[in-house]
Motif scaffolding. Structure first.
Motif, mmCIF file in Angstrom:
data_model
loop_
_atom_site.group_PDB
_atom_site.id
_atom_site.type_symbol
_atom_site.label_atom_id
_atom_site.label_comp_id
_atom_site.label_asym_id
_atom_site.label_seq_id
_atom_site.Cartn_x
_atom_site.Cartn_y
_atom_site.Cartn_z
ATOM 1 N N VAL A 1 -1.996 3.696 -3.130
ATOM 2 C CA VAL A 1 -2.660 3.121 -1.954
ATOM 3 C C VAL A 1 -2.084 1.731 -1.663
ATOM 4 O O VAL A 1 -1.814 1.386 -0.503
ATOM 5 N N GLY A 2 -1.874 0.938 -2.716
ATOM 6 C CA GLY A 2 -1.264 -0.379 -2.522
ATOM 7 C C GLY A 2 0.130 -0.281 -1.926
ATOM 8 O O GLY A 2 0.496 -1.060 -1.037
ATOM 9 N N ALA A 3 0.913 0.694 -2.394
ATOM 10 C CA ALA A 3 2.259 0.893 -1.846
ATOM 11 C C ALA A 3 2.194 1.322 -0.386
ATOM 12 O O ALA A 3 3.057 0.957 0.417
ATOM 13 N N ALA A 4 1.162 2.084 -0.029
ATOM 14 C CA ALA A 4 1.008 2.488 1.374
ATOM 15 C C ALA A 4 0.721 1.272 2.257
ATOM 16 O O ALA A 4 1.231 1.181 3.376
ATOM 17 N N PHE A 5 -0.066 0.340 1.736
ATOM 18 C CA PHE A 5 -0.406 -0.845 2.522
ATOM 19 C C PHE A 5 0.770 -1.792 2.727
ATOM 20 O O PHE A 5 0.783 -2.562 3.682
ATOM 21 N N VAL A 6 1.761 -1.769 1.847
ATOM 22 C CA VAL A 6 2.873 -2.714 1.978
ATOM 23 C C VAL A 6 4.118 -2.080 2.604
ATOM 24 O O VAL A 6 5.196 -2.670 2.542
ATOM 25 N N GLN A 7 3.981 -0.938 3.233
ATOM 26 C CA GLN A 7 5.142 -0.297 3.844
ATOM 27 C C GLN A 7 5.752 -1.127 4.965
ATOM 28 O O GLN A 7 6.929 -0.994 5.259
ATOM 29 N N ARG A 8 4.982 -1.984 5.578
ATOM 30 C CA ARG A 8 5.541 -2.809 6.653
ATOM 31 C C ARG A 8 6.411 -3.946 6.121
ATOM 32 O O ARG A 8 7.165 -4.555 6.862
ATOM 33 N N GLU B 1 -0.618 11.270 -1.196
ATOM 34 C CA GLU B 1 -0.300 11.388 -2.617
ATOM 35 C C GLU B 1 -1.434 10.819 -3.471
ATOM 36 O O GLU B 1 -1.793 11.395 -4.502
ATOM 37 N N ALA B 2 -1.994 9.694 -3.055
ATOM 38 C CA ALA B 2 -3.112 9.102 -3.796
ATOM 39 C C ALA B 2 -4.307 10.050 -3.812
ATOM 40 O O ALA B 2 -4.960 10.224 -4.848
ATOM 41 N N PHE B 3 -4.574 10.684 -2.693
ATOM 42 C CA PHE B 3 -5.665 11.652 -2.633
ATOM 43 C C PHE B 3 -5.393 12.832 -3.572
ATOM 44 O O PHE B 3 -6.299 13.290 -4.279
ATOM 45 N N LEU C 1 -4.775 7.946 -14.109
ATOM 46 C CA LEU C 1 -4.775 8.609 -12.805
ATOM 47 C C LEU C 1 -5.374 7.737 -11.720
ATOM 48 O O LEU C 1 -4.833 7.643 -10.615
ATOM 49 N N VAL C 2 -6.488 7.071 -12.024
ATOM 50 C CA VAL C 2 -7.097 6.174 -11.036
ATOM 51 C C VAL C 2 -6.163 4.981 -10.773
ATOM 52 O O VAL C 2 -6.006 4.542 -9.631
ATOM 53 N N GLY C 3 -5.511 4.490 -11.830
ATOM 54 C CA GLY C 3 -4.546 3.398 -11.649
ATOM 55 C C GLY C 3 -3.369 3.810 -10.784
ATOM 56 O O GLY C 3 -2.934 3.054 -9.910
ATOM 57 N N LEU C 4 -2.856 5.023 -11.013
ATOM 58 C CA LEU C 4 -1.743 5.513 -10.188
ATOM 59 C C LEU C 4 -2.184 5.674 -8.738
ATOM 60 O O LEU C 4 -1.436 5.316 -7.818
ATOM 61 N N ALA C 5 -3.385 6.177 -8.525
ATOM 62 C CA ALA C 5 -3.890 6.312 -7.155
ATOM 63 C C ALA C 5 -3.999 4.939 -6.487
ATOM 64 O O ALA C 5 -3.651 4.785 -5.318
ATOM 65 N N ALA C 6 -4.450 3.946 -7.238
ATOM 66 C CA ALA C 6 -4.551 2.589 -6.681
ATOM 67 C C ALA C 6 -3.179 2.025 -6.340
ATOM 68 O O ALA C 6 -2.994 1.381 -5.298
ATOM 69 N N VAL C 7 -2.196 2.281 -7.206
ATOM 70 C CA VAL C 7 -0.831 1.812 -6.928
ATOM 71 C C VAL C 7 -0.274 2.515 -5.693
ATOM 72 O O VAL C 7 0.398 1.888 -4.856
#
Length: 137
Positions: A72-79, A38-40, A64-70
């Protein structure tokens, strides 16, 4: 297999718990991959907006860049325990990008459908709560 019959032995409680841990880890990994994709996709939107009569502008680029960063951040905290709730929360702004590029509504709906499918699969395999609570657990 048991010695007396050709039937496979029933899994033990430890084996079932280990399988649930592996399935939980695998589905969270798939959810993180969806957020990364989604970020891509969001980072491809400025190219489409730049060709419109209103143009891109600094505000839209920053959002848009901020949403992409969010994403990616959400992807990193899935655990984390709250990672799925954050990932579910960022689906709304992701689909809202369709206001600027109408074709993105279709892309957003497809990604949300994959997100919900993975949550439903996780519910079936791991035994997480169903219904609306599926989005946060």
């Amino acid at each position: 297999m048991t010695e007396d019959t050709d039937e496979p032995a029933e899994p033990t409680e430890d084996q079932i718990a280990e399988r649930q841990v592996r399935v939980n880890r695998a589905t969270r990994g798939a959810l993180a991959a969806v957020l990364g994709l989604e970020a891509f996709a969001v980072l491809l939107v400025p190219r489409a907006i730049a060709q419109t009569p209103t143009g891109l502008g600094g505000l839209r680029t920053g959002l848009l860049v901020g949403l992409a960063a969010v994403l990616v951040g959400a992807a990193f905290v899935q655990r984390r325990r709250w990672g799925i709730a954050l990932g579910s929360l960022v689906q709304a702004p992701f689909v809202a990008v369709g206001v600027w590029v109408h074709a993105f509504f279709v892309v957003g709906v497809l990604f949300v459908a994959v997100w919900l499918y993975l949550l439903n699969l996780r519910h079936d395999l791991v035994g997480t709560p169903g219904g609306p609570r599926m989005l946060i657990s």
